[in-house]
Design a protein around this motif. Structure first.
Motif, PDB file in Angstrom:
ATOM      1  N   GLY A  14       0.807  -1.213   0.000  1.00 32.46           N
ATOM      2  CA  GLY A  14       0.000   0.000   0.000  1.00 32.46           C
ATOM      3  C   GLY A  14       0.839   1.261   0.000  1.00 32.46           C
ATOM      4  O   GLY A  14       0.410   2.296  -0.521  1.00 32.46           O
ATOM      5  N   SER A  15       2.052   1.204   0.586  1.00 33.27           N
ATOM      6  CA  SER A  15       2.867   2.425   0.640  1.00 33.27           C
ATOM      7  C   SER A  15       3.256   2.863  -0.774  1.00 33.27           C
ATOM      8  O   SER A  15       3.242   4.061  -1.079  1.00 33.27           O
ATOM      9  CB  SER A  15       4.106   2.217   1.509  1.00 33.27           C
ATOM     10  OG  SER A  15       4.877   1.135   1.042  1.00 33.27           O
ATOM     11  N   HIS A 119       4.763   4.308   7.100  1.00 30.68           N
ATOM     12  CA  HIS A 119       3.599   3.531   6.652  1.00 30.68           C
ATOM     13  C   HIS A 119       3.203   2.394   7.568  1.00 30.68           C
ATOM     14  O   HIS A 119       2.109   1.851   7.432  1.00 30.68           O
ATOM     15  CB  HIS A 119       3.837   3.005   5.232  1.00 30.68           C
ATOM     16  CG  HIS A 119       3.548   4.038   4.189  1.00 30.68           C
ATOM     17  ND1 HIS A 119       2.293   4.245   3.675  1.00 30.68           N
ATOM     18  CD2 HIS A 119       4.349   4.957   3.614  1.00 30.68           C
ATOM     19  CE1 HIS A 119       2.332   5.238   2.807  1.00 30.68           C
ATOM     20  NE2 HIS A 119       3.572   5.696   2.748  1.00 30.68           N
ATOM     21  N   GLU A 281      -1.867  -3.398  11.863  1.00 33.49           N
ATOM     22  CA  GLU A 281      -2.212  -2.715  10.609  1.00 33.49           C
ATOM     23  C   GLU A 281      -2.177  -1.227  10.932  1.00 33.49           C
ATOM     24  O   GLU A 281      -2.992  -0.735  11.714  1.00 33.49           O
ATOM     25  CB  GLU A 281      -3.619  -3.158  10.180  1.00 33.49           C
ATOM     26  CG  GLU A 281      -3.917  -3.171   8.719  1.00 33.49           C
ATOM     27  CD  GLU A 281      -3.158  -4.209   7.903  1.00 33.49           C
ATOM     28  OE1 GLU A 281      -2.316  -3.799   7.101  1.00 33.49           O
ATOM     29  OE2 GLU A 281      -3.405  -5.412   8.074  1.00 33.49           O
ATOM     30  N   SER A 282      -1.240  -0.503  10.353  1.00 34.73           N
ATOM     31  CA  SER A 282      -1.140   0.923  10.704  1.00 34.73           C
ATOM     32  C   SER A 282      -2.349   1.696  10.191  1.00 34.73           C
ATOM     33  O   SER A 282      -2.736   2.711  10.756  1.00 34.73           O
ATOM     34  CB  SER A 282       0.115   1.516  10.100  1.00 34.73           C
ATOM     35  OG  SER A 282      -0.017   1.521   8.692  1.00 34.73           O
TER      36      SER A 282
END
Ligand code: GMT
Length: 375
Positions: A14-15, A119, A281-282
Protein backbone atom coordinates in the motif's frame (compact mmCIF):
# COMPACT_ATOMS: atom_id res chain seq x y z
CA UNK A 1 4.19 24.71 -8.20
CA UNK A 2 6.84 22.47 -6.74
CA UNK A 3 9.52 20.14 -8.01
CA UNK A 4 9.09 16.98 -5.97
CA UNK A 5 11.13 13.79 -5.87
CA UNK A 6 9.28 10.67 -4.70
CA UNK A 7 10.84 7.42 -3.54
CA UNK A 8 8.83 4.35 -2.60
CA UNK A 9 8.73 0.58 -3.01
CA UNK A 10 7.48 0.48 -6.59
CA UNK A 11 6.11 -3.03 -6.89
CA UNK A 12 4.37 -4.13 -3.72
CA UNK A 13 2.30 -2.84 -0.88
CA UNK A 14 0.00 0.00 0.00
CA UNK A 15 2.87 2.42 0.64
CA UNK A 16 3.90 2.19 -3.03
CA UNK A 17 0.28 2.64 -4.12
CA UNK A 18 -0.16 5.78 -1.99
CA UNK A 19 3.18 7.27 -3.11
CA UNK A 20 2.41 6.68 -6.78
CA UNK A 21 -1.18 7.94 -6.64
CA UNK A 22 0.01 11.01 -4.73
CA UNK A 23 2.63 11.68 -7.41
CA UNK A 24 0.00 11.41 -10.15
CA UNK A 25 -2.39 13.78 -8.32
CA UNK A 26 0.41 16.29 -7.70
CA UNK A 27 1.38 16.15 -11.37
CA UNK A 28 -2.25 16.72 -12.40
CA UNK A 29 -2.12 19.92 -10.32
CA UNK A 30 0.92 21.07 -12.32
CA UNK A 31 3.73 20.04 -9.97
CA UNK A 32 6.82 18.46 -11.51
CA UNK A 33 7.26 14.94 -10.16
CA UNK A 34 10.43 12.86 -10.23
CA UNK A 35 10.05 9.23 -9.19
CA UNK A 36 13.38 7.83 -7.98
CA UNK A 37 12.81 4.09 -7.61
CA UNK A 38 14.30 0.69 -8.39
CA UNK A 39 11.71 0.03 -11.11
CA UNK A 40 8.70 1.74 -12.65
CA UNK A 41 5.96 2.09 -9.99
CA UNK A 42 3.25 -0.39 -10.94
CA UNK A 43 0.44 2.15 -10.87
CA UNK A 44 2.29 4.55 -13.13
CA UNK A 45 0.51 3.60 -16.28
CA UNK A 46 -0.45 7.02 -17.54
CA UNK A 47 1.68 9.35 -19.62
CA UNK A 48 1.96 12.75 -18.00
CA UNK A 49 4.46 15.40 -19.16
CA UNK A 50 4.97 16.43 -15.52
CA UNK A 51 6.11 12.96 -14.44
CA UNK A 52 9.71 11.78 -14.74
CA UNK A 53 11.15 8.44 -13.76
CA UNK A 54 14.75 7.92 -12.63
CA UNK A 55 15.72 4.30 -12.21
CA UNK A 56 18.15 3.36 -9.47
CA UNK A 57 20.72 0.91 -10.78
CA UNK A 58 22.94 -1.09 -8.49
CA UNK A 59 26.36 -1.63 -9.98
CA UNK A 60 28.07 -4.95 -9.93
CA UNK A 61 31.65 -5.06 -8.71
CA UNK A 62 33.46 -8.31 -7.89
CA UNK A 63 34.23 -7.34 -4.26
CA UNK A 64 30.55 -6.70 -3.52
CA UNK A 65 28.90 -9.73 -2.00
CA UNK A 66 25.71 -7.65 -1.84
CA UNK A 67 25.49 -4.71 -4.28
CA UNK A 68 24.72 -1.67 -2.06
CA UNK A 69 21.22 -0.60 -3.17
CA UNK A 70 20.81 1.97 -0.39
CA UNK A 71 23.97 3.80 -1.49
CA UNK A 72 23.02 3.59 -5.16
CA UNK A 73 19.67 5.12 -4.18
CA UNK A 74 21.35 7.93 -2.23
CA UNK A 75 23.67 8.65 -5.17
CA UNK A 76 20.72 8.79 -7.60
CA UNK A 77 18.74 10.98 -5.22
CA UNK A 78 21.68 13.44 -4.90
CA UNK A 79 22.12 13.50 -8.69
CA UNK A 80 18.41 14.24 -9.28
CA UNK A 81 18.25 16.82 -6.44
CA UNK A 82 21.12 18.81 -8.00
CA UNK A 83 20.24 18.41 -11.67
CA UNK A 84 16.50 19.02 -11.34
CA UNK A 85 16.78 21.48 -8.42
CA UNK A 86 14.16 19.61 -6.40
CA UNK A 87 12.31 21.59 -3.74
CA UNK A 88 11.26 18.46 -1.86
CA UNK A 89 12.24 14.82 -1.70
CA UNK A 90 9.27 12.90 -0.29
CA UNK A 91 10.15 9.36 0.75
CA UNK A 92 7.63 6.69 1.66
CA UNK A 93 8.66 4.00 4.15
CA UNK A 94 11.57 4.88 6.43
CA UNK A 95 13.79 1.89 5.74
CA UNK A 96 16.00 2.50 3.80
CA UNK A 97 14.44 5.40 1.90
CA UNK A 98 14.63 8.04 4.64
CA UNK A 99 18.20 7.05 5.50
CA UNK A 100 19.30 7.26 1.85
CA UNK A 101 17.49 10.61 1.54
CA UNK A 102 19.35 12.13 4.49
CA UNK A 103 22.65 11.00 2.99
CA UNK A 104 21.63 12.41 -0.41
CA UNK A 105 20.74 15.75 1.15
CA UNK A 106 24.21 15.93 2.71
CA UNK A 107 25.87 15.07 -0.58
CA UNK A 108 23.80 17.38 -2.81
CA UNK A 109 24.77 21.02 -3.29
CA UNK A 110 21.20 22.18 -3.90
CA UNK A 111 19.12 22.74 -0.77
CA UNK A 112 16.23 20.25 -0.63
CA UNK A 113 13.69 19.47 2.10
CA UNK A 114 13.18 15.86 3.10
CA UNK A 115 9.70 14.62 3.99
CA UNK A 116 9.36 11.11 5.34
CA UNK A 117 6.01 9.30 5.41
CA UNK A 118 5.86 6.35 7.79
CA UNK A 119 3.60 3.53 6.65
CA UNK A 120 3.62 0.87 9.35
CA UNK A 121 5.99 -2.05 9.31
CA UNK A 122 8.90 0.37 8.93
CA UNK A 123 8.13 1.22 12.57
CA UNK A 124 6.15 -1.68 14.02
CA UNK A 125 8.51 -4.39 12.70
CA UNK A 126 11.80 -2.83 11.59
CA UNK A 127 11.69 -0.12 14.24
CA UNK A 128 11.61 -2.86 16.90
CA UNK A 129 14.74 -4.47 15.48
CA UNK A 130 17.73 -3.50 17.62
CA UNK A 131 20.00 -3.23 14.57
CA UNK A 132 17.78 -0.85 12.63
CA UNK A 133 16.15 1.13 15.42
CA UNK A 134 18.91 3.77 15.90
CA UNK A 135 19.17 4.27 12.14
CA UNK A 136 15.41 4.72 11.63
CA UNK A 137 15.24 7.09 14.63
CA UNK A 138 18.14 9.10 13.15
CA UNK A 139 16.49 9.40 9.74
CA UNK A 140 13.17 10.46 11.27
CA UNK A 141 14.77 13.12 13.44
CA UNK A 142 16.87 14.42 10.55
CA UNK A 143 13.90 14.65 8.15
CA UNK A 144 12.49 18.15 7.73
CA UNK A 145 8.93 16.89 8.26
CA UNK A 146 7.55 13.48 9.12
CA UNK A 147 4.05 12.16 8.52
CA UNK A 148 2.35 8.95 9.64
CA UNK A 149 -0.72 7.36 8.09
CA UNK A 150 -2.63 7.15 11.40
CA UNK A 151 -2.60 8.59 14.91
CA UNK A 152 -1.80 5.15 16.21
CA UNK A 153 1.31 4.89 14.04
CA UNK A 154 2.44 8.38 15.08
CA UNK A 155 2.05 7.39 18.74
CA UNK A 156 3.84 4.08 18.25
CA UNK A 157 6.73 5.87 16.53
CA UNK A 158 7.15 8.21 19.47
CA UNK A 159 6.76 5.39 22.03
CA UNK A 160 8.88 2.73 20.33
CA UNK A 161 11.62 4.85 18.81
CA UNK A 162 11.53 7.57 21.47
CA UNK A 163 11.88 10.11 18.68
CA UNK A 164 12.05 13.78 19.44
CA UNK A 165 10.05 14.94 16.45
CA UNK A 166 6.63 16.33 15.65
CA UNK A 167 4.72 13.88 13.46
CA UNK A 168 1.82 15.04 11.30
CA UNK A 169 -0.92 12.53 10.69
CA UNK A 170 -2.08 12.40 7.07
CA UNK A 171 -4.41 9.51 6.35
CA UNK A 172 -4.32 7.35 3.26
CA UNK A 173 -6.71 7.87 0.34
CA UNK A 174 -7.90 6.00 -2.74
CA UNK A 175 -8.03 6.95 -6.37
CA UNK A 176 -11.78 7.44 -6.81
CA UNK A 177 -11.45 6.98 -10.59
CA UNK A 178 -10.54 3.33 -9.97
CA UNK A 179 -12.29 2.60 -6.71
CA UNK A 180 -16.06 2.91 -7.01
CA UNK A 181 -18.85 0.38 -7.17
CA UNK A 182 -19.12 -0.87 -10.74
CA UNK A 183 -21.80 -2.92 -12.43
CA UNK A 184 -19.94 -6.22 -12.36
CA UNK A 185 -22.68 -8.66 -11.39
CA UNK A 186 -21.96 -10.70 -14.53
CA UNK A 187 -18.63 -11.67 -12.92
CA UNK A 188 -20.53 -13.71 -10.34
CA UNK A 189 -21.59 -16.21 -12.97
CA UNK A 190 -18.00 -16.53 -14.17
CA UNK A 191 -16.92 -17.37 -10.64
CA UNK A 192 -19.90 -19.71 -10.23
CA UNK A 193 -21.45 -17.63 -7.49
CA UNK A 194 -25.21 -18.01 -7.30
CA UNK A 195 -27.39 -14.89 -7.22
CA UNK A 196 -28.57 -15.56 -3.68
CA UNK A 197 -25.06 -16.20 -2.37
CA UNK A 198 -23.28 -13.56 -0.28
CA UNK A 199 -19.72 -12.73 -1.23
CA UNK A 200 -17.05 -12.20 1.40
CA UNK A 201 -13.64 -10.96 0.35
CA UNK A 202 -10.16 -10.87 1.86
CA UNK A 203 -7.26 -9.13 0.15
CA UNK A 204 -3.69 -9.23 1.47
CA UNK A 205 -0.09 -10.24 0.90
CA UNK A 206 -0.69 -13.45 2.88
CA UNK A 207 1.96 -12.71 5.46
CA UNK A 208 1.75 -13.98 9.03
CA UNK A 209 0.70 -10.55 10.27
CA UNK A 210 -2.51 -10.80 8.19
CA UNK A 211 -3.74 -13.91 10.09
CA UNK A 212 -5.43 -15.39 7.02
CA UNK A 213 -6.24 -18.48 9.08
CA UNK A 214 -8.54 -16.33 11.23
CA UNK A 215 -10.28 -15.15 8.07
CA UNK A 216 -10.88 -18.75 7.00
CA UNK A 217 -12.06 -19.82 10.47
CA UNK A 218 -14.49 -16.88 10.56
CA UNK A 219 -15.81 -17.78 7.14
CA UNK A 220 -16.16 -21.46 8.08
CA UNK A 221 -18.61 -20.37 10.81
CA UNK A 222 -20.44 -17.95 8.52
CA UNK A 223 -21.05 -20.48 5.73
CA UNK A 224 -22.69 -22.86 8.21
CA UNK A 225 -25.54 -20.35 8.60
CA UNK A 226 -25.48 -18.39 5.34
CA UNK A 227 -25.10 -19.29 1.69
CA UNK A 228 -21.79 -17.59 0.96
CA UNK A 229 -18.51 -17.69 -0.94
CA UNK A 230 -15.13 -16.48 0.25
CA UNK A 231 -12.85 -14.82 -2.31
CA UNK A 232 -9.20 -14.78 -1.26
CA UNK A 233 -7.13 -12.31 -3.25
CA UNK A 234 -3.34 -12.14 -3.02
CA UNK A 235 -0.44 -14.43 -2.48
CA UNK A 236 2.39 -14.84 0.00
CA UNK A 237 4.19 -17.12 2.44
CA UNK A 238 1.00 -18.12 4.26
CA UNK A 239 -0.87 -19.25 1.11
CA UNK A 240 0.00 -22.97 1.57
CA UNK A 241 -1.21 -22.85 5.19
CA UNK A 242 -4.43 -21.25 4.02
CA UNK A 243 -4.96 -23.98 1.39
CA UNK A 244 -4.40 -26.68 4.02
CA UNK A 245 -6.85 -25.14 6.46
CA UNK A 246 -9.58 -24.82 3.82
CA UNK A 247 -9.15 -28.51 3.00
CA UNK A 248 -9.04 -29.52 6.66
CA UNK A 249 -12.30 -27.67 7.29
CA UNK A 250 -13.83 -29.23 4.17
CA UNK A 251 -14.97 -25.89 2.73
CA UNK A 252 -13.14 -26.05 -0.62
CA UNK A 253 -16.37 -25.61 -2.58
CA UNK A 254 -17.02 -22.29 -0.88
CA UNK A 255 -13.55 -20.74 -1.05
CA UNK A 256 -11.80 -19.33 -4.10
CA UNK A 257 -8.08 -18.64 -4.14
CA UNK A 258 -7.66 -16.04 -6.87
CA UNK A 259 -3.98 -15.22 -6.26
CA UNK A 260 -2.77 -11.76 -7.27
CA UNK A 261 -5.32 -9.76 -9.20
CA UNK A 262 -5.22 -6.36 -10.83
CA UNK A 263 -8.79 -5.18 -10.99
CA UNK A 264 -9.47 -5.21 -7.28
CA UNK A 265 -12.36 -2.76 -7.57
CA UNK A 266 -14.17 -5.21 -9.92
CA UNK A 267 -13.92 -7.91 -7.26
CA UNK A 268 -14.98 -5.50 -4.52
CA UNK A 269 -17.96 -4.52 -6.65
CA UNK A 270 -19.39 -8.05 -6.36
CA UNK A 271 -18.60 -8.31 -2.62
CA UNK A 272 -20.90 -7.78 0.34
CA UNK A 273 -18.40 -7.83 3.16
CA UNK A 274 -14.66 -7.67 3.69
CA UNK A 275 -12.72 -9.50 6.39
CA UNK A 276 -9.35 -8.31 7.71
CA UNK A 277 -8.19 -10.11 10.85
CA UNK A 278 -4.62 -8.71 11.00
CA UNK A 279 -2.42 -8.69 14.07
CA UNK A 280 -1.08 -5.28 13.17
CA UNK A 281 -2.21 -2.72 10.61
CA UNK A 282 -1.14 0.92 10.70
CA UNK A 283 -4.10 1.89 8.54
CA UNK A 284 -5.46 -0.95 6.40
CA UNK A 285 -5.68 0.62 2.96
CA UNK A 286 -7.70 -2.35 1.70
CA UNK A 287 -10.50 -1.39 4.11
CA UNK A 288 -10.66 2.06 2.58
CA UNK A 289 -10.60 0.61 -0.95
CA UNK A 290 -13.55 -1.56 0.08
CA UNK A 291 -15.42 1.40 1.59
CA UNK A 292 -15.02 3.37 -1.65
CA UNK A 293 -16.68 0.42 -3.43
CA UNK A 294 -19.51 0.36 -0.87
CA UNK A 295 -18.23 -2.67 1.01
CA UNK A 296 -18.20 -2.61 4.83
CA UNK A 297 -15.52 -4.53 6.74
CA UNK A 298 -15.22 -6.63 9.84
CA UNK A 299 -11.67 -6.16 11.11
CA UNK A 300 -9.53 -6.45 14.19
CA UNK A 301 -9.39 -3.61 16.65
CA UNK A 302 -5.65 -3.05 16.21
CA UNK A 303 -3.31 -0.26 15.14
CA UNK A 304 -4.96 2.38 12.97
CA UNK A 305 -7.96 0.26 11.92
CA UNK A 306 -10.32 1.91 14.46
CA UNK A 307 -9.51 5.24 12.82
CA UNK A 308 -10.74 3.90 9.48
CA UNK A 309 -13.81 1.89 10.53
CA UNK A 310 -16.54 3.56 12.54
CA UNK A 311 -17.68 0.58 14.64
CA UNK A 312 -21.35 -0.28 14.12
CA UNK A 313 -21.71 2.28 11.33
CA UNK A 314 -19.33 1.45 8.51
CA UNK A 315 -18.24 -1.97 9.74
CA UNK A 316 -17.34 -3.78 12.92
CA UNK A 317 -14.23 -4.09 15.08
CA UNK A 318 -13.44 -7.34 16.90
CA UNK A 319 -10.65 -8.38 19.24
CA UNK A 320 -7.61 -10.02 17.72
CA UNK A 321 -8.30 -13.72 17.18
CA UNK A 322 -12.01 -13.48 18.04
CA UNK A 323 -13.29 -15.34 15.00
CA UNK A 324 -16.53 -16.32 16.77
CA UNK A 325 -17.68 -12.75 17.34
CA UNK A 326 -16.58 -11.83 13.82
CA UNK A 327 -18.72 -14.66 12.41
CA UNK A 328 -21.71 -13.76 14.61
CA UNK A 329 -21.58 -10.11 13.51
CA UNK A 330 -21.23 -11.15 9.86
CA UNK A 331 -24.17 -13.56 10.04
CA UNK A 332 -26.43 -10.94 11.64
CA UNK A 333 -25.42 -8.32 9.13
CA UNK A 334 -25.71 -10.51 6.04
CA UNK A 335 -29.14 -11.68 7.21
CA UNK A 336 -30.41 -8.13 7.57
CA UNK A 337 -30.51 -6.52 4.12
CA UNK A 338 -31.72 -3.15 5.43
CA UNK A 339 -28.82 -2.90 7.86
CA UNK A 340 -26.34 -4.20 5.27
CA UNK A 341 -27.41 -1.67 2.65
CA UNK A 342 -27.24 1.15 5.18
CA UNK A 343 -23.74 0.10 6.20
CA UNK A 344 -22.65 -0.07 2.57
CA UNK A 345 -23.83 3.50 1.99
CA UNK A 346 -22.27 4.81 5.22
CA UNK A 347 -18.96 3.12 4.38
CA UNK A 348 -18.97 4.87 1.01
CA UNK A 349 -19.86 8.23 2.56
CA UNK A 350 -17.09 7.94 5.14
CA UNK A 351 -14.57 7.20 2.38
CA UNK A 352 -15.65 10.45 0.71
CA UNK A 353 -15.85 12.72 3.74
CA UNK A 354 -12.80 11.62 5.68
CA UNK A 355 -10.38 10.09 3.19
CA UNK A 356 -11.10 11.64 -0.20
CA UNK A 357 -8.09 12.17 -2.47
CA UNK A 358 -8.82 15.89 -2.58
CA UNK A 359 -8.73 16.30 1.20
CA UNK A 360 -5.54 14.28 1.57
CA UNK A 361 -3.81 15.91 -1.41
CA UNK A 362 -4.47 19.34 0.10
CA UNK A 363 -3.03 18.20 3.43
CA UNK A 364 0.20 17.15 1.69
CA UNK A 365 0.29 20.41 -0.30
CA UNK A 366 -0.12 22.42 2.92
CA UNK A 367 2.74 20.49 4.43
CA UNK A 368 4.95 21.18 1.40
CA UNK A 369 4.13 24.90 1.66
CA UNK A 370 4.95 24.90 5.36
CA UNK A 371 8.29 23.16 4.93
CA UNK A 372 9.23 25.60 2.15
CA UNK A 373 7.90 28.61 4.10
CA UNK A 374 5.48 29.42 1.28
CA UNK A 375 2.37 30.09 3.31
O1 GMT B 1 1.53 -4.71 5.15
C1 GMT B 1 2.70 -4.41 4.89
O2 GMT B 1 3.67 -4.75 5.55
C2 GMT B 1 2.98 -3.57 3.69
C3 GMT B 1 2.90 -2.10 4.02
C4 GMT B 1 3.12 -1.39 2.71
O3 GMT B 1 4.24 -0.98 2.43
O4 GMT B 1 2.16 -1.25 2.00
O5 GMT B 1 1.60 -1.79 4.55
C5 GMT B 1 1.56 -0.74 5.46
O6 GMT B 1 1.28 0.49 4.78
C6 GMT B 1 -0.03 0.59 4.20
C7 GMT B 1 -0.15 1.93 3.47
O7 GMT B 1 0.01 3.01 4.32
C8 GMT B 1 -1.09 0.44 5.30
O8 GMT B 1 -2.38 0.54 4.76
C9 GMT B 1 -0.92 -0.92 5.99
O9 GMT B 1 -1.83 -0.99 7.06
C10 GMT B 1 0.50 -1.07 6.52
N1 GMT B 1 0.70 -2.44 7.02
C11 GMT B 1 0.90 -2.72 8.30
O10 GMT B 1 0.92 -1.87 9.18
C12 GMT B 1 1.05 -4.15 8.63
Amino acid sequence: MFKIGITCYPTIGGSGVIATELGILLAEKGNEIHFITSSMPFRLECINPEIYYHEVETSYYPVFKHPPYDLALAAKMAEVIDREKLDILHVHYAMPHAISAILAKDIAKHDVKIITTLHGTDITVLGMDKTFKPMIKYAIEKSDRVTAVSNDLAKQTIDVLEVDKEIDVIYNFVNENDYYKKERDFLKAGYEIAEDEKVIIHISNFRKVKRVEDVIKTFANIQEKIKAKLILVGDGPESPTAFDLVEKLGIQDHVMFLGRQKNISDLLSISDLKLLMSEQESFGLVILEAMACEVPSIATNVGGIPEVISHGETGYLVDLGDTETAAELAINLLNDSVKLNKMKKLAYERSKTKFSSEIILNQYLDLYKKVLNKN
